[in-house]
Design an enzyme around this catalytic site. Structure first.
Site, PDB file in Angstrom:
ATOM      1  N   HIS A 151       0.831  -1.221   0.000  1.00 17.84           N
ATOM      2  CA  HIS A 151       0.000   0.000   0.000  1.00 17.84           C
ATOM      3  C   HIS A 151       0.862   1.266   0.000  1.00 17.84           C
ATOM      4  O   HIS A 151       0.425   2.316   0.474  1.00 17.84           O
ATOM      5  CB  HIS A 151      -0.931   0.050   1.218  1.00 17.84           C
ATOM      6  CG  HIS A 151      -1.667  -1.231   1.473  1.00 17.84           C
ATOM      7  ND1 HIS A 151      -2.912  -1.502   0.960  1.00 17.84           N
ATOM      8  CD2 HIS A 151      -1.305  -2.354   2.169  1.00 17.84           C
ATOM      9  CE1 HIS A 151      -3.300  -2.711   1.340  1.00 17.84           C
ATOM     10  NE2 HIS A 151      -2.332  -3.260   2.068  1.00 17.84           N
ATOM     11  N   SER A 209      15.006  21.528 -16.235  1.00 19.83           N
ATOM     12  CA  SER A 209      13.813  22.330 -16.493  1.00 19.83           C
ATOM     13  C   SER A 209      14.242  23.634 -17.139  1.00 19.83           C
ATOM     14  O   SER A 209      15.303  24.168 -16.826  1.00 19.83           O
ATOM     15  CB  SER A 209      13.103  22.627 -15.169  1.00 19.83           C
ATOM     16  OG  SER A 209      12.298  23.785 -15.299  1.00 19.83           O
ATOM     17  N   LYS A 215      16.152  21.707 -11.034  1.00 18.99           N
ATOM     18  CA  LYS A 215      15.489  20.457 -11.377  1.00 18.99           C
ATOM     19  C   LYS A 215      16.384  19.448 -12.079  1.00 18.99           C
ATOM     20  O   LYS A 215      17.237  19.778 -12.872  1.00 18.99           O
ATOM     21  CB  LYS A 215      14.279  20.734 -12.287  1.00 18.99           C
ATOM     22  CG  LYS A 215      13.212  21.532 -11.609  1.00 18.99           C
ATOM     23  CD  LYS A 215      12.338  20.694 -10.702  1.00 18.99           C
ATOM     24  CE  LYS A 215      11.295  20.018 -11.557  1.00 18.99           C
ATOM     25  NZ  LYS A 215      10.278  19.375 -10.756  1.00 18.99           N
ATOM     26  N   GLU A 239       9.755   8.404 -16.944  1.00 15.51           N
ATOM     27  CA  GLU A 239       8.387   8.890 -17.177  1.00 15.51           C
ATOM     28  C   GLU A 239       7.909   8.559 -18.581  1.00 15.51           C
ATOM     29  O   GLU A 239       6.766   8.147 -18.785  1.00 15.51           O
ATOM     30  CB  GLU A 239       8.327  10.400 -16.944  1.00 15.51           C
ATOM     31  CG  GLU A 239       8.451  10.767 -15.476  1.00 15.51           C
ATOM     32  CD  GLU A 239       8.565  12.260 -15.280  1.00 15.51           C
ATOM     33  OE1 GLU A 239       7.656  12.838 -14.674  1.00 15.51           O
ATOM     34  OE2 GLU A 239       9.554  12.860 -15.728  1.00 15.51           O
TER      35      GLU A 239
END
Ligand code: ARG
Length: 453
Positions: free
Chosen positions: A155, A276, A282, A289
């Site tokens: 979980h 970024s 970043k 992804e």
């Protein structure tokens, strides 16, 4: 004039040519189309169905056409519709009437079924190799980081300490099943449909087995209708590609989480991350992804192809030309994803200290504390309750179980003794799970060592 133009008195509207033509996407099967034609033609000559000299000339010319295509000297035409007729047209342009004998005892329906099988066989072979690279990378990561303990989750809540290596080897198992599925799918695919003709078989004395053997296929299809109407093998490929991507997507999700500041379990190499355009701090896990994102399109290919085939009457229908872009996309996506994903894993830094810190918090040793009391004679349910109370106490006082004093332990149960501290250490939690398939170090080392390569 079309190769099939005999019964027509008007030429096709150019909009229909554009709509009907598949050359844009099926030209990539040129090598398999020629390979199939060469085997078919050799058989035609051997069986005396066409003169041996004609067969020889056709085979020689097909070889030249192959070279010219590979040298970029050939331009395919939309008007010739697909790769099959483009190559046949080239052949006829080069050797005239002799070339017109190639299509004896064959239909584009069994021809395209063959070409797609051969093409997917070649692509799947590449994917097998890439899967093996990824599996080896996972096993190497497991081997190299064998002492790293991390929290295992259920979980997405900390559950029990596990070896990072155990986690990597879990993905190894998934990908081994994918490999097996792919190999089995290739077996089923590797059967020759040639000789099925348009749908009913052929009147010529073809030697089907000879052609299959020439093409390295293990046998011939058993029902001509099925052979030209069947795209199960392409759907299976899409399914196996979907499973591979699903597994990669799950690992991607973990990589993304682990590389976040909150987790800090890994750091991706600079060469496998991106920045970024506005936020200078970043470092984004774009590769993971995108791998996760591309999973969606591969599922789309699977559902798309299943839907194309649903409700088609036997045998061939032109709808089936829609198979190619989908199965090609599924295969292309996996071919593109696997190598970059593998390198991303191979170059990442495992932050063992942070993982260990993560494993020490969150009461991951609560089960082991309960097991300790069970070993002292308490029934498990009672032990569960005692430890539950200890956890509530720890939450209130912002402590971990191992931080409690002996006095505190004793206030919950007289069964606690000094050996509690070693019984709930991270090492004990891991190494006591010494069951086949468990996270104990020797079990994981065994899994790494005995993995089927
Ligand atoms: N381009 C067609 C396809 O991909 C080849 C088979 C065409 N057969 C036919 N009878 N029109 O399915």
């Amino acid at each position: 004039m079309k190769l099939w133009g005999g019964r027509f008195s008007k030429s096709t509207d150019s909009a229909v040519d554009d709509f009907n033509s598949s050359i844009r996407f099926d030209s990539r099967m040129y090598a398999q189309d020629i390979k199939g034609s060469v085997a078919h033609c050799e058989m035609l000559g051997k069986q005396g169905i066409i003169p041996k000299e004609d067969a020889d000339l056709i085979i020689k010319t097909l070889g030249e056409i192959l070279e010219d295509i590979e040298a970029g000297k050939v331009e395919f035409s939309v008007e010739a519709e697909d790769i099959h007729m483009n190559i046949e047209k080239l052949l006829i342009e080069r050797i005239g009437d002799t070339g017109k004998r190639l299509h004896t005892g064959r239909s584009r329906n069994d021809q395209v079924a063959l070409d797609l099988r051969l093409y997917l066989r070649d692509e799947c072979k590449k994917i097998l190799g890439l899967l093996d690279d990824l599996r080896e990378t996972l096993a190497n990561l497991a081997e190299k980081n064998i002492d790293v303990i991390m929290p295992g989750y259920t979980h997405l809540q900390k559950a029990q300490p596990i070896l990072f290596s155990h986690h990597m080897m879990a993905y190894y198992e998934m990908l081994s099943r994918d490999r097996q599925r792919l190999a089995q799918c290739m077996e089923r695919m590797n059967i020759s449909p040639l000789g099925s003709g348009a749908l009913a078989g052929t009147t010529y004395p073809l030697d089907r087995e000879f052609v299959a053997e020439k093409l390295g296929m293990r046998s011939v299809t058993k029902n001509s209708l099925d052979a030209v109407a069947d795209r199960d093998f392409a759907i299976e490929v899409c399914f196996v590609m979907s499973m591979i991507m699903m597994h990669i997507s799950r690992l991607s999700e973990e990589i993304i989480l682990w590389s976040s500041h909150e987790f800090g379990y890994i750091e991706l190499d600079d060469s496998y991350s991106t920045g970024s355009s506005i936020m200078p701090q970043k470092k984004n896990p774009d590769v993971a992804e995108l791998a996760r994102g591309k999973t969606g399109r591969v599922y789309g290919d699977l559902i798309g192809l299943l839907t194309v085939m649903k409700g088609l009457p036997l045998a061939y229908n032109k709808d089936m030309q829609e198979d190619k872009e989908q199965v090609f996309d599924a295969v292309d996506t996996v071919l593109m994803t696997l190598p970059v994903f593998t390198k991303m894993l191979a170059t990442m830094t495992v932050k063992g200290e942070n993982m260990r810190k993560g494993a020490s918090g969150g009461f991951t040793n609560a089960t082991d504390a309960a097991d300790y009391l069970v070993k002292k004679g308490l029934p498990f349910r009672d032990a569960h309750e005692v430890i539950g109370k200890i956890v509530a106490y720890c939450v209130k006082h912002e402590k971990s179980i191992q931080d409690l004093s002996m006095e505190e332990f004793k206030s919950f149960s007289p069964l606690f003794g000094d050996d509690i501290y070693s019984a709930i250490s991270l090492e004990a939690c891991v190494n006591l799970r010494n069951v086949t398939g468990g996270t104990a170090t020797n079990q994981v080392l065994k899994a790494i060592k005995e993995r089927e390569r």
